[in-house]
Motif scaffolding. Structure first.
Motif, PDB file in Angstrom:
ATOM      1  N   SER A  60      61.861  15.386 116.099  1.00 26.33           N
ATOM      2  CA  SER A  60      60.485  15.301 116.578  1.00 26.33           C
ATOM      3  C   SER A  60      59.875  13.959 116.216  1.00 26.33           C
ATOM      4  CB  SER A  60      59.646  16.424 115.967  1.00 26.33           C
ATOM      5  OG  SER A  60      58.309  16.335 116.397  1.00 26.33           O
ATOM      6  N   LYS A 106      60.466  20.878 122.797  1.00 28.26           N
ATOM      7  CA  LYS A 106      61.923  20.896 122.622  1.00 28.26           C
ATOM      8  C   LYS A 106      62.548  21.702 123.753  1.00 28.26           C
ATOM      9  CE  LYS A 106      65.457  22.028 119.155  1.00 28.26           C
ATOM     10  NZ  LYS A 106      65.663  22.564 117.777  1.00 28.26           N
ATOM     11  N   SER A 159      56.147  18.786 118.991  1.00 21.05           N
ATOM     12  CA  SER A 159      56.667  18.206 120.231  1.00 21.05           C
ATOM     13  C   SER A 159      57.324  19.308 121.043  1.00 21.05           C
ATOM     14  CB  SER A 159      57.676  17.087 119.936  1.00 21.05           C
ATOM     15  OG  SER A 159      58.761  17.579 119.180  1.00 21.05           O
TER      16      SER A 159
END
Length: 426
Positions: free
Chosen positions: A334, A341, A339
């Motif tokens: 990250s 994924k 974030s």
């Protein structure tokens, strides 16, 4: 002096060939004895006596490496000067001399076969973030030129990014030693997420688990193929009922530098610990909650960060201690605390959409950041569409507004795409 002689070995390129062969020999024996190379060079210089002044001393010629190469180059340039002067031309610059030689080669029916070389661009081990380097290897005549290593320095003051390269070359583009340095120097204002045209541009705000707000998940399963990573979470516990003294928290940043907080007393508040941690570069967004134990969430801090350490100088009570434990490790891939994924399953083409409104007459810049796991494959595409059901739009030149990159490319960690000039239709 002729350009080339088939038998007498006294032409310009006969002698230059010997010098270049000597240079290759020196390359192969940089740490060895160069006595035989000096002898060979002297044999070449016998054919051009005026170059003897280039030999300063035997010691200079015995030194292997760059110093000897510089003298070989000097000898080659002296041969070129001799050739020009024997044509009753006034020697002014090496560039002009090479132009005369080139014209003579063309007139004599000579030509050069193409030369080849390969370039490898390797990021520095200490790099943090993204870098893209453009390499030019041809001079102003379209001919191959020497490429010298160059370090591009980047420095940020928090609002601007300053990029500076090696000193600008004073040589012309026709010189074999050009460019010697890009001379690059410019500044770029840093943009923040709140300046993005997108809503929730960091894909971090969620109203449902693993579902980014303002984004439409067209294809994908939240929590399975679409995951929102969580930032590192650590817990600080003070035991032993201290009554005096202090303790200091330390943190090691991604570059290996150790930072210290200001001293904290035996009974710190949540605000005390948060303010102390936010004083460390890279931890400006951490949040602290709870009351002994205190929970520290490392917002906007990239990756699986280092564990907080403690310098304990507490006194009183019963063996007072400060203990730090990691209650949730950050995601190593990250870029910031949270974030998006994407977890491939080998068949699903995960697709997310978000509506944007573009203004006529304005040019937009696309910027995204992505990292991959070591086993990830496939392609990531970014497209501009009129609606979910339409295909990607094209500009007035017919260029489709799609940018894709192969995730297996280990250097594709940053994406910069100038795009989308918008014009009022009709």
């Amino acid at each position: 002096m002729d350009l080339y002689t088939p038998s007498a070995d006294s032409g310009l390129f006969n002698l230059l060939g010997k010098l270049f062969a000597l240079g290759r020999a020196v390359d192969a024996t940089r740490t060895g004895n160069v006595w035989t190379k000096r002898q060979a060079l002297e044999a070449v210089l016998d054919l051009a006596p005026q170059l003897q002044t280039a030999i300063i001393s035997h010691d200079a010629w015995d030194a292997a490496g760059a110093a000897l190469h510089n003298q070989i180059v000097a000898a080659a340039q002296s041969l070129i000067r001799r050739y020009i002067e024997e044509k009753n031309f006034t020697y002014r610059t090496l560039n002009q001399a090479l132009e005369v030689i080139r014209s003579d080669l063309v007139a004599g029916g000579y030509y050069f076969t193409a030369s080849t070389k390969s370039l490898t661009v390797t990021p520095g081990a200490a790099n943090q973030g993204d870098a893209l380097i453009a390499v030019s290897d041809r001079n102003g005549y379209g001919e191959p030129v020497w490429i010298y290593p160059e370090t591009i320095n980047l420095k940020s003051d928090g609002t601007r990014l300053t990029v500076s390269g090696a000193r600008a070359s004073t040589l012309g583009r026709g010189d074999r030693n050009w460019p010697q340095g890009s001379g690059a120097y410019f500044t770029i204002p840093l943009a923040s997420l709140n300046q993005s045209l997108l809503a929730n541009p960091g894909l971090e705000t969620t109203s449902a688990a693993n579902t980014p707000d303002a984004w439409t998940i067209h294809t994908g399963t939240p929590g399975t193929t679409i995951v929102i990573t969580e930032p590192e979470q650590q817990q600080i516990a003070i035991t032993g009922n201290p009554t005096g003294g202090y303790f200091v928290l330390t943190w090691t940043d991604p570059l290996g530098k150790v930072w210290h907080t200001t001293p904290l007393g035996p009974a710190p508040t949540t605000s005390d610990i948060q303010a102390a941690l936010r004083g460390i570069p890279g931890l400006a967004a951490v949040t602290v909650s709870g009351t002994n134990p205190f929970t520290v969430i490392f917002e906007d801090t990239p990756g699986d960060i280092a564990h907080l350490q403690v310098i304990n100088r507490l006194t009183g009570g019963t063996n007072p201690q400060v203990t730090v434990t990691t209650t949730r490790a950050g995601d190593v891939l990250s870029y910031r605390g949270r974030s998006l994924k994407l977890v491939g399953n080998g068949s699903e083409q995960t697709t997310l959409y978000q509506p944007v409104r573009l203004s006529p007459g304005r040019v937009y810049l696309f910027f995204a950041r992505a990292r991959r796991s070591s086993s990830a494959t496939g392609t990531v595409n970014f497209e501009l569409r009129r609606s979910i059901s339409d295909t990607a739009l094209a500009d007035s030149a017919g260029n489709v507004k799609v940018f894709g990159f192969i995730v297996s490319d280990p250097f594709r960690t940053g994406i910069f795409l100038p795009s989308f000039p918008v014009r009022q239709a009709g």
